[in-house]
Motif scaffolding. Structure first.
Motif, PDB file in Angstrom:
ATOM      1  N   GLU A   1      -7.899   0.702   4.119  1.00 15.77           N
ATOM      2  CA  GLU A   1      -7.384  -0.126   3.036  1.00 15.77           C
ATOM      3  C   GLU A   1      -7.576  -1.609   3.345  1.00 15.77           C
ATOM      4  O   GLU A   1      -7.972  -2.390   2.470  1.00 15.77           O
ATOM      5  CB  GLU A   1      -5.900   0.165   2.807  1.00 15.77           C
TER       6      GLU A   1
ATOM      7  N   GLU B   1       2.976  -0.652   6.257  1.00 15.97           N
ATOM      8  CA  GLU B   1       2.117  -0.741   5.082  1.00 15.97           C
ATOM      9  C   GLU B   1       1.518  -2.143   5.038  1.00 15.97           C
ATOM     10  O   GLU B   1       1.971  -3.044   5.748  1.00 15.97           O
ATOM     11  CB  GLU B   1       2.920  -0.468   3.810  1.00 15.97           C
TER      12      GLU B   1
ATOM     13  N   CYS C   1      -3.314   1.173   8.285  1.00 15.41           N
ATOM     14  CA  CYS C   1      -4.106   1.216   7.041  1.00 15.41           C
ATOM     15  C   CYS C   1      -5.444   0.503   7.223  1.00 15.41           C
ATOM     16  O   CYS C   1      -5.748  -0.488   6.528  1.00 15.41           O
ATOM     17  CB  CYS C   1      -3.309   0.586   5.910  1.00 15.41           C
TER      18      CYS C   1
ATOM     19  N   THR D   1       0.813  -1.219   0.000  1.00 19.05           N
ATOM     20  CA  THR D   1       0.000   0.000   0.000  1.00 19.05           C
ATOM     21  C   THR D   1       0.848   1.272   0.000  1.00 19.05           C
ATOM     22  O   THR D   1       0.304   2.372  -0.119  1.00 19.05           O
ATOM     23  CB  THR D   1      -0.940   0.034   1.218  1.00 19.05           C
TER      24      THR D   1
ATOM     25  N   ALA E   1      -2.111   0.995  -4.704  1.00 15.43           N
ATOM     26  CA  ALA E   1      -1.129  -0.014  -4.310  1.00 15.43           C
ATOM     27  C   ALA E   1      -0.024  -0.090  -5.353  1.00 15.43           C
ATOM     28  O   ALA E   1      -0.187   0.340  -6.502  1.00 15.43           O
ATOM     29  CB  ALA E   1      -1.802  -1.372  -4.141  1.00 15.43           C
TER      30      ALA E   1
END
Length: 304
Positions: free
Chosen positions: A191, A257, A188, A155, A272
């Motif tokens: 995400e 990440e 994240c 990410t 990404a």
């Protein structure tokens, strides 16, 4: 084999409940009454996980963030947490720590539910633990689900936190985006929630791209070729982008990440960066600018 790996081998003999996932993941999956709870715990020790001169508010923030990152890697929504806290003997320091911890908990809607406090012997390193509880609404990708042919994604870039740590070791007054990446990582969560229905495998990047990607490949029973190491503009401005620098960035930790595997041809539902491809077999191969590069002796962070 590191001391940590040897200990985990023994610990797996005790962690035989299906919720433990064989200790091959960063979180447990406990199914209760129709709910799927995600449980994770992280400890931070002075001089090991942070510098003694780091601001206490940033240490508090980071303790919450690293646990939230584990929830993100399972696509989970935070439900609450438990704090184990070693009193420092400095009321102002403790208050600042709690201020930073509270900022992270409030921002990500993870209420503090309880925990424990202890008084350490004078001169001991400070030590703190947080156990986070989340709930999964959809699939819960393990690190062991990658398949041959899958593409590996990140990410975001790697190496910023490691570079920030080195800047602070040289100058405790250093500042800027690299220092911020080290002291205040961003979990994240959004995400992870978007990725969890699609990812064959997912984990957060805590110990370094090379070592964590190798762990995913090994747990999944496949080989992996890393063919791209993404660097941020701030990192390149400070360090450049030589082969040696890229390898150092890929073996630095604390990036947080998300590292995830998608079927070939599938478009990630979040921004990404493709970094590798899984293949039949075993082992990790590194290519930089299309050229095979020997792996470093140390792939990333391991205790012991």
């Amino acid at each position: 084999m590191s001391a940590e790996s040897r200990f985990l081998t023994l610990l797996r003999l005790l962690a035989n409940d299906p919720a433990a996932r064989g200790l091959q993941d960063d979180a447990a999956l406990l199914e209760m009454g129709g709910a799927r709870l995600i449980l994770t715990s992280d400890t931070m020790v002075e001089g090991v996980h942070y510098l003694p001169a780091d601001p206490p508010a940033d240490i508090g923030w980071k303790l919450a963030a690293v646990n939230l990152s584990d929830l993100a890697a399972k696509g989970a929504r935070p439900v609450g947490c438990l704090l184990n806290y070693a009193l420092s003997g400095d009321d102002a320091w403790d208050a600042a720590f709690l201020q930073g911890l509270g900022e992270a908990l409030n921002r990500h809607a993870m209420p503090l539910l309880g925990g424990d406090t202890v008084q350490m012997p004078r001169g001991s390193a400070r030590c703190y633990s947080l156990t986070a509880i989340g709930e999964a609404a959809g699939p819960v990708p393990a690190r062991s689900g990658a398949k041959a042919g899958d593409r590996l994604y990140l990410t975001g870039p790697v190496g910023d936190a490691g570079a920030g740590l080195e800047l602070l070791r040289a100058d405790p007054a250093a500042s800027g985006p690299l220092v911020e990446a080290y002291r205040r990582p961003r979990p994240c969560l959004s995400e992870g929630a978007l990725l969890s229905p699609h990812a064959h495998a997912m984990m957060d990047l805590s110990d370094g791209l090379l070592i964590d990607a190798a762990r995913m490949a090994e747990a999944s029973g496949v080989a992996l070729v890393i063919d791209h190491i993404p660097l941020s503009p701030a990192f390149e401005a400070a360090r450049g982008a030589s082969t040696a620098v890229q390898i150092a960035a890929a073996s630095a930790g604390d990036d947080y990440e998300l590292l995830f595997a998608l079927p070939a041809g599938a478009a990630p539902p979040v921004r990404a960066i493709p970094v590798g491809t899984f293949a039949p077999g075993s082992g990790l191969t590194l290519r930089i600018d299309g050229v095979p590069v020997p792996l470093p002796e140390r792939l990333g962070w391991e205790h012991g």
